[in-house]
Design a protein around this motif. Sequence first.
Motif, mmCIF file in Angstrom:
data_model
loop_
_atom_site.group_PDB
_atom_site.id
_atom_site.type_symbol
_atom_site.label_atom_id
_atom_site.label_comp_id
_atom_site.label_asym_id
_atom_site.label_seq_id
_atom_site.Cartn_x
_atom_site.Cartn_y
_atom_site.Cartn_z
ATOM 1 N N TYR A 196 4.116 31.747 -56.283
ATOM 2 C CA TYR A 196 5.162 32.107 -55.332
ATOM 3 C C TYR A 196 5.537 33.570 -55.493
ATOM 4 O O TYR A 196 5.203 34.231 -56.489
ATOM 5 N N CYS A 197 6.279 34.081 -54.520
ATOM 6 C CA CYS A 197 6.873 35.415 -54.595
ATOM 7 C C CYS A 197 8.297 35.337 -54.064
ATOM 8 O O CYS A 197 8.680 34.371 -53.408
ATOM 9 N N GLY A 198 9.074 36.366 -54.335
ATOM 10 C CA GLY A 198 10.446 36.397 -53.851
ATOM 11 C C GLY A 198 11.344 35.434 -54.584
ATOM 12 O O GLY A 198 11.907 34.502 -53.996
ATOM 13 N N ASP A 199 11.514 35.643 -55.882
ATOM 14 C CA ASP A 199 12.321 34.751 -56.705
ATOM 15 C C ASP A 199 13.809 34.976 -56.433
ATOM 16 O O ASP A 199 14.203 35.941 -55.777
ATOM 17 N N GLU A 239 10.785 32.951 -51.686
ATOM 18 C CA GLU A 239 10.542 33.361 -50.308
ATOM 19 C C GLU A 239 9.308 32.683 -49.725
ATOM 20 O O GLU A 239 9.302 32.288 -48.553
ATOM 21 N N LYS A 245 2.933 37.431 -62.787
ATOM 22 C CA LYS A 245 4.052 38.016 -63.524
ATOM 23 C C LYS A 245 4.499 37.145 -64.695
ATOM 24 O O LYS A 245 4.640 37.627 -65.815
ATOM 25 N N GLU A 293 4.957 33.247 -60.832
ATOM 26 C CA GLU A 293 5.383 34.258 -59.876
ATOM 27 C C GLU A 293 4.357 35.378 -59.760
ATOM 28 O O GLU A 293 3.760 35.791 -60.755
ATOM 29 N N ALA A 338 3.761 39.300 -57.442
ATOM 30 C CA ALA A 338 4.616 40.440 -57.098
ATOM 31 C C ALA A 338 5.230 40.358 -55.706
ATOM 32 O O ALA A 338 6.423 40.609 -55.533
ATOM 33 N N ASP A 339 4.416 40.011 -54.695
ATOM 34 C CA ASP A 339 4.911 40.096 -53.326
ATOM 35 C C ASP A 339 4.022 39.290 -52.394
ATOM 36 O O ASP A 339 3.072 38.618 -52.835
ATOM 37 N N ASP A 340 4.317 39.355 -51.097
ATOM 38 C CA ASP A 340 3.558 38.600 -50.093
ATOM 39 C C ASP A 340 2.081 38.962 -50.107
ATOM 40 O O ASP A 340 1.218 38.092 -49.973
#
Length: 309
Positions: A118-121, A102, A4, A67, A69-71
């Motif tokens: 990473y994800c979940g900012d 996260e 991202k 970053e 998008a997700d897990d």
Amino acid sequence: MGVKALGYVIIETAQPERWDRFLTQLAGVMRAPDAADGAMQFRIDDRPFRFRIEKSNREWFKAAAYEVADDAALDDLAARIAAAGRPVERFTPEAAALRGVEAGFATSDPAGNGLEFYCGDSRTDEPFVSPLGISHFITGAMGMGHAVFSAPDFPATLAFHRDVIGFRETDMPAFHLMGPDAPAMHFAFLHADNGRHHSIAFGEGPVPPSGAVHVMLEYPSLVEVGKAYDRMKAMGYPESASLGQHFNDETVGFYVQTPGGFDLEIGCDSLVIDPASWEVTKHIGISIWGHEWAWQKAMAEAQKAEAAE
């Protein structure tokens, strides 16, 4: 969806007070409360921090963090990186909390350049207030800015970032920096899934002692860039490149050496691309105008001294 944006950077230092002065009094970023482990944190927007400064016994650019998008995207990326033979060190819950995310992991590219994903900012409701009155920095979906590294094995590093991580090529030039008869140095400017021209880049060459080449912050106007340029001069920080404008991302700005030895690019009016339709360019020059580099000045002075002998 791939990467991202650039989320934050981590810097090691034996002289945190020098970084505090540089970031707040020259760059105009906001000092945030220290992290639970004592690391200094600095903000440029509504993220809890963009610069994490860790106390260490060395001056070192530890990592640029991106970053996803997700897990599911994070797990898929970790598997691809591990399959490519690079280390994957998952964050503990404590490490994730320190970063305001996260989940995530640390790794490195084939050149050894430090990376985190990473994800979940997270965001904070506390308003951003620059100590120098800068209204805002250009972030949002385009992230913090960009980070630039070096790559001794350029093809392997490019393949890793493009084919394993999923960055995409924006500009792929080769510059004759040491003169027209010298070998060309290859560069890769790669974009993430946002409008910033490049979120990461690297040039062909040895990794510098600082661990990175530069980090870029985008300011809201040329007035703020000019004021920062004056502050650099008044405060005595080393100028790495004078004011100028790049061909590829059209940024107008300058470069100043940080306390860590790598540079901070302070710029404005950067080109915004459409990442879905962008066609790769190959610019033949670095700058449209300006940008007299410190190494160019040093070479010219050396040639003058040699001619005078």
